[in-house]
Design an enzyme around this catalytic site. Structure first.
Site, PDB file in Angstrom:
ATOM      1  N   LEU A   1       0.840  -1.191   0.000  1.00  0.00           N
ATOM      2  CA  LEU A   1       0.000   0.000   0.000  1.00  0.00           C
ATOM      3  C   LEU A   1       0.885   1.255   0.000  1.00  0.00           C
ATOM      4  O   LEU A   1       1.890   1.313   0.702  1.00  0.00           O
ATOM      5  CB  LEU A   1      -0.880   0.030   1.241  1.00  0.00           C
ATOM      6  N   GLY A   2       0.496   2.243  -0.788  1.00  0.00           N
ATOM      7  CA  GLY A   2       1.227   3.503  -0.789  1.00  0.00           C
ATOM      8  C   GLY A   2       2.158   3.695  -1.964  1.00  0.00           C
ATOM      9  O   GLY A   2       2.625   4.813  -2.214  1.00  0.00           O
TER      10      GLY A   2
ATOM     11  N   CYS B   1       6.099   6.167  -3.698  1.00  0.00           N
ATOM     12  CA  CYS B   1       6.232   7.392  -2.895  1.00  0.00           C
ATOM     13  C   CYS B   1       6.334   7.078  -1.412  1.00  0.00           C
ATOM     14  O   CYS B   1       7.250   7.537  -0.733  1.00  0.00           O
ATOM     15  CB  CYS B   1       5.049   8.310  -3.157  1.00  0.00           C
TER      16      CYS B   1
ATOM     17  N   LYS C   1      13.012  11.410   2.558  1.00  0.00           N
ATOM     18  CA  LYS C   1      13.005  12.677   3.285  1.00  0.00           C
ATOM     19  C   LYS C   1      13.312  12.465   4.761  1.00  0.00           C
ATOM     20  O   LYS C   1      13.862  13.353   5.430  1.00  0.00           O
ATOM     21  CB  LYS C   1      11.661  13.401   3.121  1.00  0.00           C
TER      22      LYS C   1
ATOM     23  N   GLY D   1      23.308  10.260 -12.676  1.00  0.00           N
ATOM     24  CA  GLY D   1      22.112  11.077 -12.852  1.00  0.00           C
ATOM     25  C   GLY D   1      21.993  12.130 -11.766  1.00  0.00           C
ATOM     26  O   GLY D   1      22.177  11.830 -10.581  1.00  0.00           O
TER      27      GLY D   1
ATOM     28  N   GLU E   1      26.910  13.097 -14.561  1.00  0.00           N
ATOM     29  CA  GLU E   1      25.790  13.641 -15.331  1.00  0.00           C
ATOM     30  C   GLU E   1      26.203  13.790 -16.790  1.00  0.00           C
ATOM     31  O   GLU E   1      27.258  14.337 -17.088  1.00  0.00           O
ATOM     32  CB  GLU E   1      25.373  14.997 -14.752  1.00  0.00           C
TER      33      GLU E   1
ATOM     34  N   ALA F   1       4.233  13.084  -6.763  1.00  0.00           N
ATOM     35  CA  ALA F   1       3.075  12.678  -5.967  1.00  0.00           C
ATOM     36  C   ALA F   1       2.004  13.756  -5.932  1.00  0.00           C
ATOM     37  O   ALA F   1       0.811  13.451  -6.027  1.00  0.00           O
ATOM     38  CB  ALA F   1       3.524  12.328  -4.547  1.00  0.00           C
TER      39      ALA F   1
ATOM     40  N   HIS G   1       7.960  40.265   9.585  1.00  0.00           N
ATOM     41  CA  HIS G   1       9.396  40.468   9.762  1.00  0.00           C
ATOM     42  C   HIS G   1       9.801  40.051  11.170  1.00  0.00           C
ATOM     43  O   HIS G   1       9.136  40.427  12.137  1.00  0.00           O
ATOM     44  CB  HIS G   1       9.754  41.938   9.556  1.00  0.00           C
TER      45      HIS G   1
END
Length: 463
Positions: free
Chosen positions: A36-37, A40, A49, A175, A198, A317, A442
């Site tokens: 599942l999923g 990603c 991440k 790459g 590259e 995604a 700010h």
């Protein structure tokens, strides 16, 4: 068994389509062959991440002295870094499973094949079952492109890279798109010697040239070896810890030899349409093997749709999420707004982060626009000085005649969040005037956007 909607694939495109279908009252099933999923959740967006966040924390500790904090005996535990990533994935997969149950979506595990009009065969380890449907959405995603080389144990794609259980002493990445850059940053941060190869003249070849130059300088400063205008000429596997590569430079025809522990192939993805039975109903493909669809994701065969990485366009995604909702709402006759593919953000979660949308400066000029370009460096921003993250800049591009926001290119801390303000402004067809008339807090990172726009129109205050 008959369903109003069957979705093949449970990645970002698939599970969102199934949920939206169920919300709109369709009897819905989703077919998933493995996890599942999709990519990603299991191998891409989420686990990578998590690794990058660990790398960020490590780098923060290394420079904590500049904040008046002495961090002693900082230890890197690679096994725990990987475990945290795996635990996040497991937790989020439970979330997707909960959403399937909550929305009364039937989850069918197995490999799907279209037999004939509105009939789907699903094979699992122990069963073969046929299902009838009124509408079918193909969301099978993509798979890593393969290098034209013999099979080598320590040559891996992004999936294999997530299974490396030791810190490589030396690693080569082929790459320099988002996947290549993120792995290069991660392994460099945890102590590996990294070589990035590259074939194009700049890393991140689709980016604005100034952004590419800035990340190149940053990576070189970190000690990452960049070999542009280059290709792998030969690979020789010596043993599990040692592979020799010969790299050819297109520019001067020189060759260099390097020995590395691991090689990561990050040369892109290809649509997954293998053994789906598309030919049984006559669904057409593009020359690149993607499923052909119209602007509402219907194939050339009525009631057959495709979304996500399996169709031409962005393999992202957040794009898949939108395509899924639009597709299902079109099936239900709700006349959804078409997705604007000119306003898709591209984000890379290295340190510094990168985010961009719209035309590069070169592209805008090639399109014939008379442009205003503004830039603002984070080194001149109060919030960046406070955080100690002063690398990078913002670059904005406007059409002089109408004030249309043609493009925005960012490199620096927080830009993967900041890009959303640009997207909203472009979606509302705002001109520079609306942004400049909006009071930004700010100190904040968002002030940099105002400063860059002011610079484009000769109104700079702080630069």
């Amino acid at each position: 068994m008959h369903f109003d909607l069957i979705v093949i694939g449970s990645g970002p495109a698939g599970y969102v389509a199934a949920i939206r279908g169920a919300q709109l009252g369709l009897k819905t099933a989703i077919v998933e062959k493995k996890e599942l999923g999709g990519v990603c959740l299991n191998w891409g967006c989420i686990p990578t991440k998590s690794l990058l966040q660990s790398a960020n924390i490590l780098e923060l500790f290394k420079k904590s002295k500049q904040y008046g904090i002495q961090a002693k005996q900082v230890e890197l535990n690679f096994a725990k870094i990987l475990a945290r990533s795996s635990n996040l994935v497991a937790d989020l997969k439970k979330g997707v499973a909960f959403l399937m149950k909550k929305n009364e979506i039937q989850l069918i595990y197995g490999t799907a094949k279209i037999l004939e009009e509105k009939t789907l065969l699903v094979k699992s380890k122990n069963n073969k079952n046929k299902y009838k449907f009124s509408n079918l959405i193909i969301a099978t995603g993509a798979q890593p492109k393969k290098l034209d080389t013999p099979k080598i144990p320590n040559l891996v794609n992004y999936k294999g890279a997530m299974s490396i259980r030791e810190i490589p002493k030396k690693i080569l990445i082929i790459g320099s798109g988002a996947i290549g850059l993120e792995f290069a940053y991660f392994y460099n941060a945890i102590g590996s010697k990294v070589i990035l190869v590259e074939k194009n003249s700049q890393i991140l070849p689709t980016a604005d040239s100034e952004i590419s130059l800035e990340i190149s300088k940053n990576f070189t400063h970190k000690g990452i070896q960049l070999l542009t205008n280059s290709r792998i000429k030969s690979i020789k596997y010596l043993n599990s810890k040692n592979t020799q590569l010969e790299i050819e430079s297109f520019k001067n025809k020189d060759y260099i030899k390097v020995n590395v522990d691991y090689i990561i192939s990050a040369i892109g993805v290809a649509p997954y349409t293998k053994n789906l039975g598309l030919e049984n109903v006559g669904i057409q493909l593009t020359n690149n093997g993607h499923i052909k669809v119209n602007e509402y994701y219907e194939t050339n065969i009525k009631n057959f749709y495709a979304i996500g990485d399996v169709i031409p366009g962005f393999s992202l995604a957040h794009v898949a999420y939108h395509e899924a909702k639009i597709c299902v709402e079109q099936i239900m006759g709700l006349h959804p707004k078409k997705l604007n593919y000119n306003n898709i953000p591209l984000c890379i979660y290295t340190k510094p982060e990168l985010a961009f949308v719209g035309y590069s400066e070169k592209e805008a000029l090639a399109k014939g626009f008379d442009i205003s370009v503004g830039k603002f460096p984070f080194s001149a921003l109060g919030k960046s000085k406070i955080t100690g993250e002063t690398e990078g800049f913002i670059k904005v591009i406007f059409d002089k005649k109408y004030g249309e926001w043609l493009g925005c290119h960012m490199i620096g801390k927080g830009v993967t969040e900041l890009i959303t303000e640009v997207l909203l402004a472009r979606n509302l067809e705002s001109t520079p005037n609306e942004i400049l008339a909006t009071t930004h807090p700010h100190p904040s990172i968002t002030e940099s956007l105002v400063e860059a726009i002011e610079n484009a129109y000769g109104k700079s205050i702080h630069f």
